[in-house]
Write a protein that holds these residues in place. Structure first.
Motif, PDB file in Angstrom:
ATOM      1  N   VAL A 152       0.833  -1.206   0.000  1.00  0.00           N
ATOM      2  CA  VAL A 152       0.000   0.000   0.000  1.00  0.00           C
ATOM      3  C   VAL A 152       0.867   1.255   0.000  1.00  0.00           C
ATOM      4  CG1 VAL A 152      -1.684   1.315   1.335  1.00  0.00           C
ATOM      5  CG2 VAL A 152      -1.953  -1.151   1.067  1.00  0.00           C
ATOM      6  N   LEU A 153       1.947   1.250   0.772  1.00  0.00           N
ATOM      7  CA  LEU A 153       2.856   2.407   0.807  1.00  0.00           C
ATOM      8  C   LEU A 153       3.509   2.629  -0.555  1.00  0.00           C
ATOM      9  CD1 LEU A 153       4.563   1.974   4.297  1.00  0.00           C
ATOM     10  CD2 LEU A 153       2.794   3.608   3.638  1.00  0.00           C
ATOM     11  N   LEU A 155       2.221   1.790  -3.450  1.00  0.00           N
ATOM     12  CA  LEU A 155       1.168   2.308  -4.329  1.00  0.00           C
ATOM     13  C   LEU A 155       0.943   3.793  -4.088  1.00  0.00           C
ATOM     14  CD1 LEU A 155      -1.044   1.845  -6.424  1.00  0.00           C
ATOM     15  CD2 LEU A 155      -2.565   1.173  -4.552  1.00  0.00           C
ATOM     16  N   ILE A 156       0.927   4.205  -2.818  1.00  0.00           N
ATOM     17  CA  ILE A 156       0.772   5.627  -2.504  1.00  0.00           C
ATOM     18  C   ILE A 156       1.953   6.430  -3.049  1.00  0.00           C
ATOM     19  CG2 ILE A 156       0.653   7.287  -0.603  1.00  0.00           C
ATOM     20  CD1 ILE A 156      -0.838   5.178   1.007  1.00  0.00           C
ATOM     21  N   ALA A 157       3.161   5.875  -2.939  1.00  0.00           N
ATOM     22  CA  ALA A 157       4.339   6.564  -3.458  1.00  0.00           C
ATOM     23  C   ALA A 157       4.265   6.724  -4.970  1.00  0.00           C
ATOM     24  CB  ALA A 157       5.598   5.805  -3.062  1.00  0.00           C
ATOM     25  N   ILE A 159       1.475   6.874  -6.844  1.00  0.00           N
ATOM     26  CA  ILE A 159       0.454   7.872  -7.151  1.00  0.00           C
ATOM     27  C   ILE A 159       0.954   9.278  -6.826  1.00  0.00           C
ATOM     28  CG2 ILE A 159      -1.871   8.651  -6.564  1.00  0.00           C
ATOM     29  CD1 ILE A 159      -2.600   5.740  -6.042  1.00  0.00           C
ATOM     30  N   ALA A 160       1.664   9.431  -5.702  1.00  0.00           N
ATOM     31  CA  ALA A 160       2.195  10.739  -5.333  1.00  0.00           C
ATOM     32  C   ALA A 160       3.239  11.220  -6.332  1.00  0.00           C
ATOM     33  CB  ALA A 160       2.792  10.673  -3.925  1.00  0.00           C
TER      34      ALA A 160
END
Length: 215
Positions: A152-153, A155-157, A159-160
């Protein structure tokens, strides 16, 4: 000192030297090549620890894919190195302090793993299964939630990173997908009724010449 210990010190020294050159090299291409050397040395250390899966994964994923892509990006972008290195020594003390704090935190967390007396001993059945299968069992049983959290981290990275680098351009044409979804059938085709206009037939060339001579 046996051969395994000597090779460990050799590969560790090469790994530390290559890692130091990654952050001190003036050329981004040279820094990327030193990073490839660091990954290769780390994979050799994994091989000495009989962790073949981790060693091959490090070579295939990072050296074979990520670093090759990074080299292509660096060479195509033609980065201004002088602009990036501006103010390096100005921020070096703070960066060094942060690096020392990170190293101390990692040492505090990983120090327990270097106690060989507390290391679990593998049974004959576990040795027969191989370290790759045992690693998969440990990851997807005992460390399943940390694995999902790391995914999840990441994936967030991703997208960011896309959101931070996305810039609107005026020379490109784009369409909003939401407008495409909300479109109606009557909006796709519109019939327009117009009066018929009949143009007069053009006169033959001979008649035009005769009319001109008569005038």
């Amino acid at each position: 000192m046996d051969m395994t210990t000597a090779l460990f010190y050799v590969f560790s020294a090469v790994l530390l030297g290559a890692a130091f050159r990654v952050i001190t090299a003036r050329s981004p291409v040279h820094a990327a090549l030193f990073l490839v050397l660091a990954f290769a040395s780390a994979s050799c250390v994994w091989m000495l620890l009989q962790a073949e899966f981790l060693a091959i994964s490090l070579v295939l994923v990072y050296v074979g894919a990520v670093m090759v892509l990074f080299l292509f990006v660096v060479m195509m972008l033609d980065i201004n190195v002088d602009g990036l290195r501006a103010g390096f020594w100005k921020h070096f003390p703070l960066a060094g302090l942060v690096g020392v704090v990170i190293a101390l935190e990692m040492a505090a967390v990983l120090l327990g793993g270097f106690r060989l007396s507390d290391a679990p001993q593998a049974t004959a059945a576990e040795v027969a299964q191989g370290n790759t299968k045992l690693l998969g069992i440990e990851i997807y049983t005992q460390y399943l939630y940390p694995l999902q959290l790391a995914a999840v981290l990441l994936l967030i990275a991703i997208i960011a990173a896309i959101a931070l680098t996305l810039r609107p351009r005026r020379d490109t044409k784009s369409m909003n997908p939401a407008d495409q979804v909300r479109v109606k059938a009557r909006d796709r085709l519109r019939l327009v009724k117009m009066d018929a206009v009949v143009e007069a037939p053009a006169a033959p060339a001979g008649d035009q010449l005769a009319a001109g001579e008569t005038k």
